[in-house]
Write an enzyme that holds these catalytic residues in place. Structure first.
Site, mmCIF file in Angstrom:
data_model
loop_
_atom_site.group_PDB
_atom_site.id
_atom_site.type_symbol
_atom_site.label_atom_id
_atom_site.label_comp_id
_atom_site.label_asym_id
_atom_site.label_seq_id
_atom_site.Cartn_x
_atom_site.Cartn_y
_atom_site.Cartn_z
ATOM 1 N N ASP A 35 1.009 -1.280 -0.081
ATOM 2 C CA ASP A 35 0.266 -0.058 -0.025
ATOM 3 C C ASP A 35 0.814 1.238 -0.142
ATOM 4 O OD1 ASP A 35 -2.958 -0.158 0.352
ATOM 5 O OD2 ASP A 35 -2.257 1.852 1.134
ATOM 6 N N PHE A 75 3.239 5.422 -13.483
ATOM 7 C CA PHE A 75 1.894 5.293 -13.244
ATOM 8 C C PHE A 75 1.420 6.297 -12.362
ATOM 9 C CE2 PHE A 75 1.310 3.372 -9.162
ATOM 10 C CZ PHE A 75 2.478 2.928 -8.770
HETATM 11 P P1 ITT Z 1 -3.185 -2.554 -5.722
HETATM 12 O O1 ITT Z 1 -3.924 -3.360 -6.598
HETATM 13 O O2 ITT Z 1 -1.641 -2.938 -5.322
HETATM 14 O O3 ITT Z 1 -3.801 -1.875 -4.437
HETATM 15 P P2 ITT Z 1 -3.243 0.431 -6.436
HETATM 16 O O4 ITT Z 1 -2.740 1.114 -7.644
HETATM 17 O O5 ITT Z 1 -4.562 0.451 -5.950
HETATM 18 O O6 ITT Z 1 -2.863 -1.176 -6.616
HETATM 19 P P3 ITT Z 1 -2.592 1.629 -3.933
HETATM 20 O O7 ITT Z 1 -3.973 1.266 -3.162
HETATM 21 O O8 ITT Z 1 -1.311 1.389 -3.270
HETATM 22 O O9 ITT Z 1 -2.366 0.824 -5.310
HETATM 23 O O10 ITT Z 1 -2.879 3.191 -4.560
HETATM 24 C C1 ITT Z 1 -2.289 4.151 -4.159
HETATM 25 C C2 ITT Z 1 -2.168 5.256 -5.251
HETATM 26 O O11 ITT Z 1 -1.201 6.238 -5.005
HETATM 27 C C3 ITT Z 1 -1.983 4.649 -6.738
HETATM 28 O O12 ITT Z 1 -3.175 4.592 -7.249
HETATM 29 C C4 ITT Z 1 -1.254 5.914 -7.233
HETATM 30 O O13 ITT Z 1 -2.169 7.056 -7.656
HETATM 31 C C5 ITT Z 1 -0.574 6.400 -6.025
HETATM 32 N N1 ITT Z 1 0.818 5.799 -6.239
HETATM 33 C C6 ITT Z 1 1.182 4.961 -5.209
HETATM 34 N N2 ITT Z 1 2.590 4.566 -5.533
HETATM 35 C C7 ITT Z 1 3.029 5.247 -6.461
HETATM 36 C C8 ITT Z 1 3.962 5.332 -7.497
HETATM 37 O O14 ITT Z 1 5.272 4.851 -7.266
HETATM 38 N N3 ITT Z 1 4.165 6.511 -8.505
HETATM 39 C C9 ITT Z 1 3.012 6.824 -8.567
HETATM 40 N N4 ITT Z 1 2.015 7.038 -7.964
HETATM 41 C C10 ITT Z 1 1.689 6.092 -7.126
#
Ligand code: ITT
Length: 198
Positions: free
Chosen positions: A76, A152
């Site tokens: 997360d 992303f």
């Molecule tokens: P999971 O299926 O693993 O949950 P997710 O994309 O929904 O994938 P998160 O719940 O951790 O992942 O979401 C965190 C959000 O924060 C993600 O959608 C991005 O918008 C942002 N984020 C997290 N890490 C990032 C990164 O390395 N670079 C850019 N944005 C990031």
């Protein structure tokens, strides 16, 4: 002498439960440095709301291990912007979907302090309920405009301090993984995982 641990027959393999292929590619790149193989299980886990991303990761990993009965990690992450009191933080995914990069840039219009950090928690759990969390942070700033098409989410507006003037969106996966929050948390996990299995 066999190197297979009978109590842990998976070798250096871990299953990453995520819906985000970018996260998986970053994990594959980082874990390869430690000879840990990773397979993606594309599965939605319940995203509870909590101010603490570790709590969210703990709940998700317990749900994941119950479903697949394999040693798994979930991750997360969130973007924490100082001038906005840490917003969007644990709500990053929702905020990204609703207002996107443009919305964040608008909120920071005219704001001098653009410092921000990404935080990551990698949560591991195996079918015996051994649960452990690993943390990673990268400090940086929000750029004045979105740049780059790599990565992303908020990558095109985040410049890590280690690489001023270049956003994560302008980097290859390998470059981003030199100092990203996720790479740092994954390295802590990989070191522990190797010693735990030894
Ligand atoms: P999971 O299926 O693993 O949950 P997710 O994309 O929904 O994938 P998160 O719940 O951790 O992942 O979401 C965190 C959000 O924060 C993600 O959608 C991005 O918008 C942002 N984020 C997290 N890490 C990032 C990164 O390395 N670079 C850019 N944005 C990031």
């Amino acid at each position: 002498m066999s190197t297979i641990n009978k109590n842990f027959p998976y070798g250096r393999l871990i299953f990453f439960v995520t819906e985000n292929a970018h996260k998986f590619n970053e994990a594959r790149s980082v874990l390869a440095e430690y000879n840990v193989a990773v397979a993606m299980i594309k599965m939605r886990t319940l995203e509870v709301q909590d101010d603490d991303i570790e709590n969210i990761a703990r709940i998700r990993v317990l749900q994941a291990v119950r479903e697949v009965n394999l040693p798994v990690i979930v991750e997360d992450a969130g973007l924490f912007i100082d001038a906005l009191g840490g917003f969007p933080g644990p709500y990053s995914s929702y905020v990204y979907r609703k207002i996107g990069l443009g919305g964040i840039l608008k909120l920071l219009n005219g704001v001098n302090d653009r410092s921000a950090k990404f935080k990551s928690v990698v949560a591991f759990c195996d079918p015996n309920n051994n649960l452990k969390c690993f943390h990673g942070i990268v400090e940086g700033r929000i750029s004045l405009e979105a740049r780059g098409s790599g990565g992303f989410g908020f990558d095109p507006i985040f410049e890590p301090n280690e690489s001023p003037g270049k956003t994560f969106g302008e980097m290859t996966t390998e470059e981003k993984c030199r100092f990203s929050h996720r790479a740092r948390a994954l390295r802590e996990f990989a070191k522990w995982y190797r010693s735990w299995q030894a």
